[in-house]
Design a protein around this motif. Structure first.
Motif, short mmCIF file in Angstrom:
data_model
loop_
_atom_site.label_atom_id
_atom_site.label_comp_id
_atom_site.label_asym_id
_atom_site.label_seq_id
_atom_site.Cartn_x
_atom_site.Cartn_y
_atom_site.Cartn_z
N MET A 1 0.85 -1.18 0.00
CA MET A 1 0.00 0.00 0.00
C MET A 1 0.89 1.25 0.00
O MET A 1 1.82 1.34 0.78
N PRO A 2 0.60 2.22 -0.87
CA PRO A 2 1.39 3.46 -0.92
C PRO A 2 1.30 4.24 0.39
O PRO A 2 0.29 4.16 1.10
N THR A 3 2.35 4.97 0.67
CA THR A 3 2.38 5.79 1.88
C THR A 3 2.78 7.22 1.51
O THR A 3 3.41 7.45 0.48
N PRO A 4 2.44 8.20 2.35
CA PRO A 4 2.85 9.58 2.10
C PRO A 4 4.38 9.72 2.12
O PRO A 4 5.07 8.94 2.78
N THR A 5 4.87 10.70 1.40
CA THR A 5 6.29 11.03 1.40
C THR A 5 6.44 12.47 1.86
O THR A 5 5.83 13.37 1.27
N LEU A 6 7.23 12.69 2.88
CA LEU A 6 7.42 14.03 3.45
C LEU A 6 8.75 14.61 2.96
O LEU A 6 9.78 13.95 3.04
N PHE A 7 8.70 15.82 2.46
CA PHE A 7 9.90 16.55 2.05
C PHE A 7 10.05 17.73 2.99
O PHE A 7 9.13 18.54 3.11
N LYS A 8 11.18 17.85 3.64
CA LYS A 8 11.40 18.91 4.63
C LYS A 8 12.08 20.11 3.97
O LYS A 8 13.15 19.99 3.37
N PHE A 9 11.46 21.27 4.09
CA PHE A 9 12.02 22.50 3.56
C PHE A 9 13.40 22.77 4.17
O PHE A 9 14.30 23.27 3.49
N THR A 10 13.55 22.42 5.43
CA THR A 10 14.83 22.67 6.10
C THR A 10 15.99 21.92 5.44
O THR A 10 17.14 22.33 5.57
N ASP A 11 15.70 20.85 4.69
CA ASP A 11 16.76 20.10 4.01
C ASP A 11 17.37 20.88 2.84
O ASP A 11 18.50 20.61 2.43
N ILE A 12 16.61 21.82 2.28
CA ILE A 12 17.12 22.58 1.12
C ILE A 12 17.20 24.08 1.40
O ILE A 12 17.67 24.84 0.55
N GLU A 13 16.78 24.52 2.56
CA GLU A 13 16.71 25.95 2.87
C GLU A 13 18.05 26.65 2.69
O GLU A 13 18.11 27.81 2.26
N HIS A 14 19.15 25.97 2.98
CA HIS A 14 20.47 26.59 2.84
C HIS A 14 20.73 27.02 1.39
O HIS A 14 21.40 28.01 1.14
N ARG A 15 20.16 26.30 0.42
CA ARG A 15 20.34 26.66 -0.99
C ARG A 15 19.69 28.02 -1.28
O ARG A 15 20.16 28.78 -2.12
N TYR A 16 18.60 28.32 -0.60
CA TYR A 16 17.93 29.61 -0.75
C TYR A 16 18.82 30.73 -0.22
O TYR A 16 19.00 31.76 -0.88
N HIS A 17 19.39 30.53 0.95
CA HIS A 17 20.22 31.56 1.56
C HIS A 17 21.54 31.76 0.82
O HIS A 17 22.11 32.84 0.86
N GLU A 18 22.01 30.72 0.14
CA GLU A 18 23.28 30.80 -0.60
C GLU A 18 23.09 31.30 -2.04
O GLU A 18 24.07 31.62 -2.71
N LEU A 19 21.86 31.40 -2.51
CA LEU A 19 21.59 31.74 -3.90
C LEU A 19 21.98 33.18 -4.22
O LEU A 19 21.49 34.12 -3.61
N GLN A 20 22.87 33.32 -5.18
CA GLN A 20 23.36 34.63 -5.58
C GLN A 20 22.39 35.29 -6.57
O GLN A 20 21.63 34.60 -7.25
N PRO A 21 22.41 36.63 -6.69
CA PRO A 21 21.60 37.30 -7.70
C PRO A 21 21.90 36.72 -9.09
O PRO A 21 23.04 36.41 -9.42
N GLY A 22 20.84 36.53 -9.86
CA GLY A 22 20.98 35.92 -11.18
C GLY A 22 20.93 34.41 -11.13
O GLY A 22 21.13 33.74 -12.14
N GLY A 23 20.64 33.86 -9.94
CA GLY A 23 20.63 32.40 -9.78
C GLY A 23 19.24 31.82 -9.59
O GLY A 23 18.30 32.51 -9.21
N THR A 24 19.15 30.54 -9.88
CA THR A 24 17.93 29.79 -9.63
C THR A 24 18.31 28.39 -9.16
O THR A 24 19.34 27.85 -9.55
N TYR A 25 17.51 27.84 -8.28
CA TYR A 25 17.70 26.47 -7.81
C TYR A 25 16.33 25.81 -7.81
O TYR A 25 15.37 26.36 -7.25
#
Length: 128
Positions: A1-25
């Motif tokens: 039986m399928p189960t929910p999958t949880l993705f935690k924003f905190t796992d990728i949040e550092h990429r947001y803070h490190e993103l330079q102008p002109g960048g996308t992730y």
């Protein structure tokens, strides 16, 4: 039986803070590894304009900041909490003047494979 999958924003949040102008992730969360039908993920943008040929239907939810879509010369301004639906078959630009975070959902889940797309600006190669 399928189960929910949880993705935690905190796992990728550092990429947001490190993103330079002109960048996308882009972090694809729901992929063929999780779903047989739909795909979705998070996109961080920082003072950028990204041209894209929209080959699938897409829904965007603006989590933080201001997001702008340019389609056929028309600008769609989206603020936090706004939802934008985009039908396939358009040449668009994803834009923001500062940092923003959007959530996207697309159909079908295997759109990149069906179109032979092996690289998308902002997606890490291991997430393709």
């Amino acid at each position: 039986m399928p189960t929910p999958t949880l993705f935690k924003f905190t796992d990728i949040e550092h990429r947001y803070h490190e993103l330079q102008p002109g960048g996308t992730y882009i972090k694809p969360c729901v992929t063929t590894k999780v779903s047989e039908s739909m795909a979705g993920g998070v996109n961080f943008l920082n003072n950028i304009s990204v041209p894209w040929n929209l080959e699938v239907d897409e829904i965007v939810f603006v989590k933080e900041g201001n997001f702008r879509l340019i389609a056929d010369g028309v600008s769609y301004q989206c603020a936090e909490g706004d939802v934008l639906y985009m039908p396939k078959g358009m040449d668009v630009k994803y834009e923001c003047d500062e940092r923003c975070i959007i959530f996207y959902a697309v159909y079908p889940v295997d759109w990149k494979q069906k179109l032979g797309i092996t690289e998308v600006p902002g997606i890490d190669p291991e997430d393709m």
